[in-house]
Scaffold this motif. Structure first.
Motif, short mmCIF file in Angstrom:
data_model
loop_
_atom_site.label_atom_id
_atom_site.label_comp_id
_atom_site.label_asym_id
_atom_site.label_seq_id
_atom_site.Cartn_x
_atom_site.Cartn_y
_atom_site.Cartn_z
N GLN A 141 9.65 -14.78 -2.64
CA GLN A 141 8.83 -15.25 -3.76
C GLN A 141 7.65 -14.33 -4.02
N VAL A 142 7.29 -13.48 -3.05
CA VAL A 142 6.16 -12.58 -3.22
C VAL A 142 6.54 -11.39 -4.08
N ASP A 143 7.68 -10.77 -3.76
CA ASP A 143 8.10 -9.57 -4.48
C ASP A 143 9.56 -9.28 -4.16
N PRO A 144 10.32 -8.77 -5.12
CA PRO A 144 11.73 -8.51 -4.86
C PRO A 144 12.00 -7.27 -4.01
N ARG A 145 11.01 -6.34 -3.93
CA ARG A 145 11.31 -5.07 -3.27
C ARG A 145 10.26 -4.66 -2.24
N ASP A 146 8.98 -4.83 -2.55
CA ASP A 146 7.91 -4.27 -1.73
C ASP A 146 7.25 -5.32 -0.84
N TRP A 147 6.70 -4.85 0.29
CA TRP A 147 5.75 -5.65 1.05
C TRP A 147 4.44 -5.67 0.27
N VAL A 148 3.89 -6.85 0.05
CA VAL A 148 2.66 -6.98 -0.73
C VAL A 148 1.52 -7.37 0.19
N TYR A 149 0.40 -6.64 0.05
CA TYR A 149 -0.79 -6.86 0.87
C TYR A 149 -1.92 -7.35 -0.02
N ASP A 150 -2.44 -8.54 0.26
CA ASP A 150 -3.60 -9.03 -0.48
C ASP A 150 -4.83 -8.31 0.05
N ILE A 151 -5.50 -7.58 -0.82
CA ILE A 151 -6.66 -6.78 -0.41
C ILE A 151 -7.97 -7.38 -0.90
N ALA A 185 4.32 1.14 7.35
CA ALA A 185 5.32 2.06 7.91
C ALA A 185 6.11 1.38 9.03
N ARG A 186 5.42 0.56 9.84
CA ARG A 186 6.12 -0.15 10.91
C ARG A 186 7.11 -1.19 10.37
N GLN A 187 6.80 -1.75 9.19
CA GLN A 187 7.69 -2.77 8.62
C GLN A 187 9.01 -2.18 8.16
N GLY A 188 8.97 -0.93 7.72
CA GLY A 188 10.17 -0.34 7.15
C GLY A 188 10.50 -0.95 5.80
N PRO A 189 11.70 -0.73 5.29
CA PRO A 189 12.08 -1.31 4.00
C PRO A 189 12.08 -2.84 4.06
N LYS A 190 11.68 -3.46 2.97
CA LYS A 190 11.75 -4.92 2.91
C LYS A 190 13.22 -5.34 2.92
N PRO A 191 13.60 -6.26 3.79
CA PRO A 191 15.03 -6.57 3.93
C PRO A 191 15.64 -7.28 2.72
N ALA A 208 -4.49 4.79 -2.08
CA ALA A 208 -3.70 4.74 -0.85
C ALA A 208 -2.33 4.12 -1.09
N PHE A 209 -2.26 3.07 -1.89
CA PHE A 209 -0.98 2.42 -2.13
C PHE A 209 -0.02 3.30 -2.91
N ARG A 210 -0.53 4.25 -3.68
CA ARG A 210 0.37 5.16 -4.39
C ARG A 210 1.26 5.93 -3.42
N ALA A 211 0.80 6.13 -2.20
CA ALA A 211 1.54 6.92 -1.22
C ALA A 211 2.42 6.07 -0.31
N MET A 212 2.45 4.76 -0.52
CA MET A 212 3.25 3.87 0.33
C MET A 212 4.53 3.49 -0.42
N PRO A 213 5.67 4.00 -0.01
CA PRO A 213 6.90 3.75 -0.78
C PRO A 213 7.42 2.33 -0.68
N ASN A 214 6.95 1.57 0.29
CA ASN A 214 7.50 0.22 0.50
C ASN A 214 6.45 -0.87 0.39
N ALA A 215 5.26 -0.55 -0.13
CA ALA A 215 4.17 -1.54 -0.15
C ALA A 215 3.33 -1.42 -1.40
N LYS A 216 2.74 -2.53 -1.79
CA LYS A 216 1.78 -2.52 -2.90
C LYS A 216 0.62 -3.43 -2.55
N GLY A 217 -0.52 -3.17 -3.17
CA GLY A 217 -1.70 -4.01 -3.00
C GLY A 217 -1.77 -5.07 -4.07
N SER A 218 -2.56 -6.11 -3.81
CA SER A 218 -2.69 -7.19 -4.76
C SER A 218 -4.06 -7.83 -4.62
#
Length: 362
Positions: free
Chosen positions: A149-159, A139-145, A181-191
């Motif tokens: 190389q990681v992802d075109p749209r989302d912030w990706v978190y290695d879990i 949420a603090r990151q906001g939209p990915k600018p 939990a990641f289903r509810a994050m509009p700007n992030a995904k897990g990996s």
């Protein structure tokens, strides 16, 4: 096509828990209580810290003891540090690990370089706290600018930096907590990367918000190096099912081990993968390419229990010492040679699996 979401019990040859070390607070957490209820006959030993258990970590004992420990021992703890680390390679951020250690004993494992092959699974039961920390950070990151190389749209978190979440998911519901939990994050995904096919994950409904990366290498070296992991053919066969279940599915070509005939073996694997993927899988497939990192200490350890692996891993004529980001002295393929081998590998992928883009390679 209906998906089979049931998962058979883990084979007893992989996990048959008879002893549980636990921090007292872990037993009071719902996920900790869940694990203890699943193994009611296991011996329970309270410890002040999951990290320092005398006789459990390190290089004590022989190979039979290491593998027996992985099979029969589990550690439950509370994850204390909940900070995110910037990454930029496989993910944008490394999330707090919900596990450490693995039921498998792959001969090249970097965790083994740090804690020894006898390191069993440590589950951190407060996955709710980890999920909350990730959500707040995202949420603090906001939209990915913009794309990277990681992802075109989302912030990706290695879990899953320090374990295999497919195996962890067979022990408790903590992995489901993270996927939900990641289903509810509009700007992030897990990996997370995995070498184990757990088809129960097909019922988690990730809705495209979790990326699973199946680690692959040719079957011949895998039979020697991927100790206790799912067969490569089984991992390949699972890709389409996980795509249909709503996962983003990538592959890790990892580690790439150089030996006589390695390019022919990789060509055959890439051709097999190209022939097996559905159109939906082909549309999203991407790869990480990671050449082998080894070390003299792990070499000596492997000689004690699995010397066949060192016939592939220990190639002094091709390797040189390099200081890692953590300050460890590792062995990697020599700089000039590795650049040429990377170019060869990229060409193999372009020729035999042209639908697959390489996100990064090193």
């Amino acid at each position: 096509m209906a998906l089979a979401i049931g998962s058979p019990p883990l084979p007893a040859t992989l996990l048959d828990i008879g002893r549980i070390y636990l921090e007292p607070a872990a037993a009071l957490h719902p996920r900790g209580a869940e694990v203890l209820a699943r193994f009611p006959h296991a011996e329970r030993i309270e410890v002040p810290s999951h990290w320092n258990i005398p006789g459990l970590h390190g290089e004590e004992g022989d190979a039979e003891r290491w593998l027996a420990t992985k099979r029969g021992t589990l550690v439950l703890g509370i994850k204390k540090g909940l900070g995110m680390r910037p990454n930029g390679r496989s993910a944008d951020f490394i999330a707090p690990s919900t596990s450490n250690g693995c039921a498998m004993a792959c001969a090249y494992c970097y965790v083994a370089r740090r804690k020894g092959h006898g390191n069993p699974i440590t589950l951190f039961v407060n996955t709710d706290a980890v999920a909350t920390a990730i959500a707040r950070h995202a949420a603090r990151q906001g939209p990915k600018p913009g794309p990277n190389q990681v992802d075109p749209r989302d912030w990706v978190y290695d879990i899953g930096e320090n374990g295999d979440l497919s195996v962890d998911a067979a022990l408790y519901g903590g992995v489901r907590d993270l996927v939900e939990a990641f289903r509810a994050m509009p700007n992030a995904k897990g990996s997370f990367a995995t070498k184990y096919v757990n088809r129960a994950l097909l019922g988690y409904e990730p809705q495209g918000r979790t990326r699973i990366r199946f680690s692959l290498m040719p079957e011949a070296p895998s039979r020697v190096l991927d100790v206790r992991a799912s067969p490569v053919a089984e991992r390949i066969a699972a890709i389409d099912d996980f795509v249909r279940a709503g996962y983003e599915v990538h592959v890790n070509f990892s580690p790439v081990v150089v030996y006589e005939g390695w390019t022919a073996d990789w060509s055959a694997l890439l051709e097999r993968l190209d022939a097996s993927l559905s159109p939906a899988a082909r549309a999203q497939i991407a790869a990480e390419v990671i050449f082998l990192t080894h070390g003299a200490a792990l070499h000596e350890t492997n000689l004690r229990w699995h010397p066949r692996a060192e016939d592939l891993l220990w190639q002094p004529a091709l390797q040189e010492e390099k200081l890692s980001e953590s300050g460890a002295v590792n062995l990697r393929y020599r700089h000039g040679k590795k650049g040429r081998m990377l170019a060869v590998f990229r060409d193999l992928v372009a020729r035999h699996l042209p639908c697959c883009r390489i996100r990064y390679a090193f």
